[in-house]
Write an enzyme that holds these catalytic residues in place. Structure first.
Site, PDB file in Angstrom:
ATOM      1  N   ARG A  76       0.524   9.771  -0.415  1.00  0.00           N
ATOM      2  CA  ARG A  76       0.570   8.242   0.395  1.00  0.00           C
ATOM      3  C   ARG A  76       1.671   8.497   0.676  1.00  0.00           C
ATOM      4  NH1 ARG A  76      -2.219   3.355  -1.676  1.00  0.00           N
ATOM      5  NH2 ARG A  76      -4.079   4.529  -1.377  1.00  0.00           N
ATOM      6  N   HIS A  80       3.583   6.806   4.273  1.00  0.00           N
ATOM      7  CA  HIS A  80       4.670   5.803   4.518  1.00  0.00           C
ATOM      8  C   HIS A  80       5.461   5.860   5.426  1.00  0.00           C
ATOM      9  CE1 HIS A  80       1.163   3.130   2.576  1.00  0.00           C
ATOM     10  NE2 HIS A  80       0.612   4.021   2.799  1.00  0.00           N
ATOM     11  N   ASN A 108       3.522  -0.974  -0.088  1.00  0.00           N
ATOM     12  CA  ASN A 108       3.676   0.136  -0.696  1.00  0.00           C
ATOM     13  C   ASN A 108       3.499  -0.076  -2.544  1.00  0.00           C
ATOM     14  OD1 ASN A 108       4.789   1.800   1.403  1.00  0.00           O
ATOM     15  ND2 ASN A 108       6.700   1.308   1.456  1.00  0.00           N
ATOM     16  N   HIS A 205      -7.748  10.094   2.096  1.00  0.00           N
ATOM     17  CA  HIS A 205      -8.073   9.489   1.127  1.00  0.00           C
ATOM     18  C   HIS A 205      -8.737   9.750   0.062  1.00  0.00           C
ATOM     19  CE1 HIS A 205      -7.444   5.520   4.163  1.00  0.00           C
ATOM     20  NE2 HIS A 205      -6.423   5.961   3.358  1.00  0.00           N
TER      21      HIS A 205
END
Length: 336
Positions: A76, A80, A108, A205
């Site tokens: 992630r 991000h 975040n 995911h």
């Protein structure tokens, strides 16, 4: 005289055509050799820091032994970071008195595990000082957690530079868990990614974890006509309600993994969606749109196809908005 005029006219036309041809060739070369693409190379550190990938891999391995959520958090972190300003490690910078940084932006909060990058960078500074950028460390670490979890391997293109700016308010540009398919497509297209890339990268995911805040709206008072999101499997909804009770769902461990094979990188995420067990509204939405349903169905039955496309899409995302100018940060948390 007429013959001379015709020859002169013909000569001028040839010169004009030649000039246009040369300009076209120059333009073509310029387009092909775009700086953002030319800057990255799989062998970038072969001479300057040959131990770089080994150091990062060993650091990631050690972290995984002590923290099962490292897989999801590092992957992630890469997503991000790349989605805000391109892959420039701006997500690692700490907030200051005058500026709230990306890592403290609401989306975040669940990233964390920044210590893994800190540890890798500390080791790299001893082996080859001021050489390996923090942005490249994130990209390599993201690949490593995928591979160590049973997923595909790919050669990470390297040579990124670290940015010097990080703003929490820019995290609003990240695709949200409540996005519909059109919003997802638009968000990914802004990063040069196709519909297929979007569905493929959503497969990350499979090693993801989510806090209750990202999906609790689907469980209670969903709409005027439905208490829970009707696109969800009912039994699955009840299990999520137990994990996220209204009275106590703000703890750091309150939430759920995004598929049933928690720390294994596989195609179970897509099987979950077909069973109406997508945790995020944005996950489940992929099944209800003709533009994305066929891709979900393909990956649910063909894990090899998912792995192959995931590696390709990760390289594409990692190549977006590459910084040619910038610095190699000594400390991931602060600009030099």
């Amino acid at each position: 005289n007429k013959e001379k005029l015709l020859r002169l006219k013909h000569t001028k036309l040839k010169m004009a055509f030649s000039k246009r041809l040369v300009l076209a060739m120059i333009f073509t070369v310029f387009v092909i050799a775009k700086p953002s693409e030319a800057a990255l190379n799989a062998h970038y550190y072969d001479r300057s820091c040959p131990a770089a990938e080994k150091v990062i891999l060993e650091t990631v391995k050690k972290a995984i032994l002590h923290d099962p959520k490292v897989h999801a958090r590092l992957l992630r972190m890469f997503f991000h970071d790349c989605f805000i300003r391109g892959c420039d490690a701006s997500i690692l910078l700490d907030s200051t008195k005058s500026n709230q940084a990306e890592k403290d932006g609401p989306p975040n909060i669940s990233v964390r595990s920044f210590y893994v990058i800190d540890n890798a960078k500390t080791k790299l500074e001893k082996v080859c000082p001021r050489t390996v950028s923090c942005a490249d460390v994130i990209a390599i670490a993201a690949r490593d957690v995928v591979t160590l979890s049973g997923g595909p391997y790919w050669s990470v293109l390297k040579g990124r530079k670290d940015g010097r700016m990080s703003r929490a308010n820019e995290t609003i540009n990240l695709p949200g868990p409540t996005f519909n398919v059109s919003q997802l497509i638009q968000s990914f297209a802004a990063r040069g990614l196709s519909v297929k890339d979007m569905v493929t990268l959503s497969g990350g995911h499979t090693i993801g974890f989510s806090h209750c805040s990202s999906f609790e709206a689907r469980l209670h008072n969903f709409s005027k006509f439905h208490d829970i999101d009707p696109s969800m499997n009912f039994a699955f909804t009840q299990s999520l309600k137990k994990k996220c009770p209204i009275s106590n769902n703000r703890g750091k461990n309150a939430g759920t993994f995004l598929d049933s094979t928690t720390s294994v990188f596989d195609n179970d995420y897509y099987k979950q969606i077909l069973s109406r067990k997508g945790v995020f509204g944005s996950d489940q939405a992929l099944l209800g749109d003709y533009r994305t349903r066929w891709i979900v169905e393909t990956y649910a039955r063909d894990q090899k196809a998912f792995f192959r496309e995931f590696a390709t899409s990760m390289v594409k995302l990692g190549n977006f908005g590459v910084k040619e100018t910038g610095e190699v940060r000594v400390n991931p948390r602060f600009v030099n």
